[in-house]
Write an enzyme that holds these catalytic residues in place. Structure first.
Site, short mmCIF file in Angstrom:
data_model
loop_
_atom_site.label_atom_id
_atom_site.label_comp_id
_atom_site.label_asym_id
_atom_site.label_seq_id
_atom_site.Cartn_x
_atom_site.Cartn_y
_atom_site.Cartn_z
N LYS A 160 -14.89 -4.49 -17.32
CA LYS A 160 -13.57 -4.07 -16.90
C LYS A 160 -12.73 -3.63 -18.09
O LYS A 160 -12.87 -4.16 -19.20
CB LYS A 160 -12.86 -5.18 -16.12
N ARG A 225 -8.60 -14.76 -2.92
CA ARG A 225 -8.70 -13.36 -2.52
C ARG A 225 -10.18 -13.02 -2.38
O ARG A 225 -10.91 -12.93 -3.37
CB ARG A 225 -7.99 -12.48 -3.54
N ARG A 233 -14.89 -6.95 -5.83
CA ARG A 233 -13.52 -7.25 -6.22
C ARG A 233 -12.78 -7.94 -5.07
O ARG A 233 -12.79 -7.46 -3.94
CB ARG A 233 -12.78 -5.97 -6.60
N ASN A 283 -2.32 -14.21 -15.84
CA ASN A 283 -1.36 -13.17 -15.48
C ASN A 283 0.05 -13.65 -15.78
O ASN A 283 0.47 -14.71 -15.29
CB ASN A 283 -1.49 -12.84 -14.00
#
Length: 317
Positions: A160, A225, A233, A283
């Site tokens: 990534k 998620r 993903r 994050n």
């Protein structure tokens, strides 16, 4: 209190899921005044202070016309009781410059969350390097040779870009190595850009968990998620389905280990990404998932955030 939110354009908000909106709603419900501006509206001139064209908002409760403008004026940022930096990635040059303007506002007396210097010091993918005991096998490099060797060792890998968001630019290469060379060239621009490579974690099938940490303390529910339709993903922006669930023992251990450290650096709100037992990202720019957790689990994350904000500001109130 007067709270200024530095955001993307208000017209871009999807209020049914927008975390910044949920913060604003909770702040207004407590009697705080809510203001907004975009980074492009900030400016500084020698002999004066950092200013911005700010809008005073009144949230209406309507699903379409969700706010009205009470006033719009140019104000010094240091006049606000708190400034919440909620501009979404990418962390490009303009975002970088915005953090410097906000840091100047701090020198002039403003209180900014998350702290601008901490935003710059914690790039969301590279920040995990400080905590190797919590991460899986990881490589950061420009070298195609390094990537080939990492693949030869771990067989199934994820590549990534360091500046990606929402799952953009993420590739999986399995043991057969199919397209490894072309994927590497695409991501590292033939050695010009740095890439992160991680061992594929099969636990992604159970979800890429967003573990929120507020004021150094974990929110008791994560949002897993879960990838759909053969995707690797789990990002909601890439079609993943979000499922709120209680923190596992390992989730809580990671959050309680990192939370106080990051909070002491001025990171009031952090979103840890955890796959299985491994930390994959930290994050800090604009962590989300407040409303999904509230809607599914009934835990008011926005209230916990405003509690922490008020506590952080208590000495100046």
């Amino acid at each position: 209190m007067n709270i200024l939110f530095v955001t993307d354009p208000l017209a871009s908000f999807k209020i049914y899921k927008d975390t910044t909106f949920s913060m604003m709603r909770e702040a207004q419900a407590r009697g705080h005044r809510v203001f907004s501006c975009e980074p492009r509206q900030m400016a500084w001139v020698s002999g004066a202070r950092v200013q911005a064209e700010v809008t005073a908002l009144r949230l209406t409760g309507d699903k379409v016309d969700w706010y009205t403008v009470e006033s719009a004026e140019r104000r010094n940022l240091c006049e606000f009781d708190a400034i919440i930096m909620r501009k979404d990635p990418p962390f490009d040059s303009e975002y970088f410059y915005a953090t410097h303007l906000l840091e100047q506002a701090e020198r002039e007396g403003a209180q900014v969350f998350n702290k601008p210097r901490a935003l710059r010091d914690h790039p969301e993918k590279l920040a995990i390097l400080e905590f190797p005991e919590f991460i899986g096998p990881t490589l950061v490099t420009r070298s195609a040779k390094d990537i080939r060797e990492f693949h030869a060792e771990h067989k199934d890998i994820i590549l990534k870009p360091l500046d990606g968001m929402g799952g953009a630019g993420i590739f999986r290469v399995k043991a057969d190595g199919l397209n490894l060379g072309s994927i590497t060239e695409t991501l590292n621009k033939e050695g010009a850009e740095t890439v992160m490579v991680q061992k594929f974690l099969p636990a992604i099938e159970q979800g890429d968990k967003r573990v929120l940490v507020i004021g150094g303390q974990p929110v008791p529910f994560s949002l897993a998620r879960i990838p759909q339709g053969g995707e690797v993903r789990g990002n909601l922006a890439a079609g993943g389905i979000g499922v709120a669930q209680p923190l596992t023992e390992r989730d809580r251990y990671i959050a309680e280990s990192l939370g106080p450290v990051l909070n002491a650096r001025g990171l009031l709100l952090v979103g840890l990404d955890v796959i299985g037992d491994s930390l994959t990202e930290i994050n800090v720019t604009s962590p989300t998932c407040f409303q999904e957790i509230f809607d599914q689990a009934g835990f008011n994350v926005a209230a916990m955030f405003i509690d922490a904000l008020e506590q952080s500001l208590k000495p100046t109130l």
